[in-house]
Design an enzyme around this catalytic site. Structure first.
Site, mmCIF file in Angstrom:
data_model
loop_
_atom_site.group_PDB
_atom_site.id
_atom_site.type_symbol
_atom_site.label_atom_id
_atom_site.label_comp_id
_atom_site.label_asym_id
_atom_site.label_seq_id
_atom_site.Cartn_x
_atom_site.Cartn_y
_atom_site.Cartn_z
ATOM 1 N N GLU A 1 79.888 56.323 34.146
ATOM 2 C CA GLU A 1 79.466 55.983 35.511
ATOM 3 C C GLU A 1 78.722 54.658 35.581
ATOM 4 O OE1 GLU A 1 79.234 58.978 34.208
ATOM 5 O OE2 GLU A 1 80.500 60.216 35.494
ATOM 6 N N HIS B 1 76.946 69.910 40.237
ATOM 7 C CA HIS B 1 78.052 69.683 41.174
ATOM 8 C C HIS B 1 77.667 69.988 42.619
ATOM 9 C CE1 HIS B 1 80.158 69.805 37.357
ATOM 10 N NE2 HIS B 1 81.277 69.413 37.935
#
Lengths: 376, 327
Positions: free
Chosen positions: B60, B129
């Site tokens: 990321e 999540h």
């Protein structure tokens, strides 16, 4: 696979001492390398000498200004002049540089006024020059972050479709030995190799990350890391301006012609402190510094010029005087540098108007003005 | 008009932006052939090619860091962070670089990077999540932070975010990806509300309810339930968290005198705290009761068998409304 091989002893034998590309010995003797032919005119060598002397002078003056309280702190490039001038003079106009915060020599090659760096460390701005004007990005203080920006920029050059044409541009990312432990540097190696980006990773291994020696960062020579990512790596004598010029030229040309990334490890030494706030006597031996002094990047070019009778009478004095004059101008520029003014804090945070910036700026302006009214 | 899910509206918005500007790139993990784990980029690589829809290595920080470099070369990258909880490896690049490069350059650089983050809970997922990290980014000067709540906004706001010369953190309510609405895919910027304007989605008289992203729908349901009891709630979709359209909020609270803030993020040090403080400063003499906040608890996001208890639901919102009247 044995435990020892997992711990870093290679399966295939590596040379005991890493090969070092060198074209000019510390004694000023020219040596040839089959892969890096370099043909420099006397004038070109004298120009490199002048560059080296001037950036050292500007650096020394910056340290002095810091000691005198005019600059907050200063990361000196002392000892790394050849790595920076050699690589910096290898660049073409289109090439893009992503520096750390110690690349004052590369900045000189790109025509960035040294006063900008003084302004940064004096606290007048966080950088302030226009990177597009000089193809020299802003100094990056967080270690290694700029290697990803460089990789992305190189991916942009790829997408422009200019590689292999006269408008081709290589990107060069500077970083130090300490930075090689950062995740961002590893990720930039991965992105660069996967996309075959036109980039040169130029690592100045100056042996010290503040107080931590190289063995705290790596168990293998840094240039060998490139192999694991799938692109070439090499070690160059970072105190040899000829060698740094030659290897960087070749790596940049490879990038511009679509041959992907190269890692250059310029093996050098940070002769000074990490910054002026650091105290190297706490962690390293004077003898080590003395040994590296004998490999000085400037003295060997001077020896080469003298030995081959390439400098006219008075040349060295002339360069010295010019450098001193630039040092004086730098000092004057620093002392007469205006502060930014309190309301500048709210400027340039966003490209488009932002109500909170406007509101706080107006409130703070009114607050400051209230003191003027009181004192009336 | 076309009936679109929020996810498909995102996809259409991205497609329009890519058609309108060849410098727009989409990049992230699995955004190519797969179309992203939520299929938001479905079909884009097929139509715009691998050079513009980039399947990146799984890193990321690398994604955002290289997006910054691409922006410096004149591109407009739209980055997908696969899930909210995965944005933290990129937080350094977002906070120390993306947000600050313009100021560092004294205004000579523009960083038109959009970081899309599927966000929030309610989908029965594993840890990392279902998080709501918006306050980390609203706290960082140099970023614009927006959140869409419905298909039309998704379609319009993503295009507005991409057109912005400033970096935008774009939050997408992942549990609302399948909500449907009529969207005019031929509509143009002139037809849309400005990106940073809040919207009164349900006018009312007795109390103001502030929400954004996935909570907007929950608040509308709460307002419908309250109406049955004779209480008229005004629901505002903030849409933009930074900059904040405080004017719309203040106008409403000055009329109603009561305010409840709703978000999924933990209440402590959450965005609602900023709203409560600003409303108190500006509406002090009009307030009949303190601004109350309903949100996630100050514990980590729980395992999903407990998420219905953690997320603000209709009953907890109405409970807070009741408390503002009982003050």
């Amino acid at each position: 696979m044995t435990i020892d091989s997992v711990r870093g002893v290679p399966d295939t034998p590596e040379p005991a001492e890493p090969e070092l590309v060198q074209l000019l010995t510390p004694e000023g003797e020219r040596v040839e390398h089959p892969d890096y032919p370099l043909d420099l005119s006397a004038e070109e060598v004298r120009d490199l000498y002048r560059d080296l002397v001037i950036v050292r002078r500007l650096d020394l003056e910056s340290v002095a200004l810091t000691r005198q309280g005019e600059v907050g702190l200063w990361p000196s490039l002392l000892g790394q002049e050849a790595a920076q001038i050699g690589s910096g003079r290898a660049l073409s106009e289109n090439d893009m540089v992503f520096p750390t915060y110690r690349e004052h020599g590369v900045a000189w090659c790109r025509g960035v006024d040294h006063l900008n760096m003084i302004g940064l460390f004096r606290g007048v701005s966080h950088g302030g020059w226009d990177p597009t004007e000089h193809n020299f990005h802003l100094y990056t203080v967080v270690i290694g972050s700029q290697t990803l920006h460089a990789t992305g920029y190189a991916m942009g050059v790829q997408r422009d479709g200019v590689l292999g044409t006269p408008s081709a541009a290589a990107t060069i990312a500077y970083f130090g030995d300490g930075a090689t432990s950062q995740g961002d540097v590893h990720e930039s190696f991965v992105f660069a190799t996967v996309f075959n980006a036109p980039i040169v990773f130029f690592c100045q291994n100056n042996q010290w990350a503040i107080s931590e020696p190289l063995e705290k960062q790596s168990r293998i020579p840094l240039y060998r890391r490139a192999q694991g990512y799938g692109f070439p790596g090499l070690r160059v004598d970072g105190n040899d301006v000829f060698a740094c010029l030659a290897v960087t030229r070749k790596a940049l040309e490879n990038a511009r012609t679509g041959q992907g990334p190269t890692l250059i490890e310029a093996f050098t030494y940070r002769m000074g402190a990490h910054t002026t706030t650091d105290d190297p006597t706490r962690y390293r031996l004077k003898a080590e510094e003395e040994a590296w002094k004998l490999k000085d990047p400037i003295e060997r070019v001077k020896a080469y010029l003298v030995r081959n009778d390439l400098a006219e009478t008075g040349f060295f004095e002339k360069v010295e005087d010019e450098a001193k004059q630039m040092g004086r101008e730098l000092r004057d520029g620093c002392l007469s540098m205006p502060d930014p003014g309190p309301l500048a804090m709210f400027e340039n945070v966003y490209a488009e108007p932002h109500p909170l910036m406007t509101e706080e700026q107006e409130q703070f302006a009114a607050y400051l003005a209230s003191f003027e009214e009181e004192s009336r | 008009m076309t009936t679109l899910t929020l996810g498909k509206a995102m996809n259409e918005g991205l497609r329009k932006a890519m058609e309108n500007d060849p410098k727009v790139l989409v990049m992230g993990e699995d955004v190519g052939k797969l179309g992203g784990v939520f299929r938001i980029t479905d079909g884009l690589q097929k139509d715009f090619g691998e050079e513009r829809v980039i399947d990146t290595p799984l890193a990321e920080s690398g994604i955002v860091g290289t997006a910054i470099g691409l922006a410096l070369r004149g591109y407009r990258p739209v980055v997908e962070i696969q899930f909210d909880g995965f944005v933290f490896p990129a937080a350094d690049q977002i906070i120390t670089q993306l947000a600050k490069l313009r100021m560092r350059s004294l205004g000579s650089l523009e960083l038109p990077v959009v970081v899309r983050i599927p966000w929030g809970g309610g989908i029965g997922a594993v840890e990392h999540h279902s998080e709501s990290p918006e306050a980390y980014f609203t706290h960082t000067a140099g970023l614009r932070v927006v959140a869409c709540s419905n298909p039309l906004d998704a379609f319009a706001m993503i295009q507005q975010a991409i057109a912005s010369p400033d970096p935008v953190i774009f939050f997408e309510p992942k549990r609302r990806y399948w909500d449907k609405a009529e969207v005019d895919v031929e509509s143009a910027p002139a037809d849309w509300a400005p990106l940073h304007e809040a919207r009164v989605v349900q006018p009312g008289e007795h109390a103001t309810v502030l929400a954004y992203g996935p909570s907007v729908k929950t608040c509308l349901e709460a307002a419908a339930a309250a109406a049955e009891e004779g209480r008229s709630l005004e629901v505002i979709d903030l849409r933009s968290l930074n900059p904040l359209d405080i004017g719309t909020v203040v106008d409403s609270v000055n009329r109603t005198g009561r305010c409840v803030v709703v978000h999924e993020a933990p209440v402590f040090s959450g965005f609602g705290a900023e709203l409560a403080a600003r409303i108190t400063e500006r509406c002090f003499y009009r307030l009949e009761s303190p601004v109350l906040r309903v949100g996630g608890f100050s514990a980590p996001y729980p395992p999903s068998r407990n998420e219905d208890h953690y997320l603000p639901d209709l009953d907890r919102i109405l409970d807070a409304v009741d408390r503002t009247f009982a003050w």
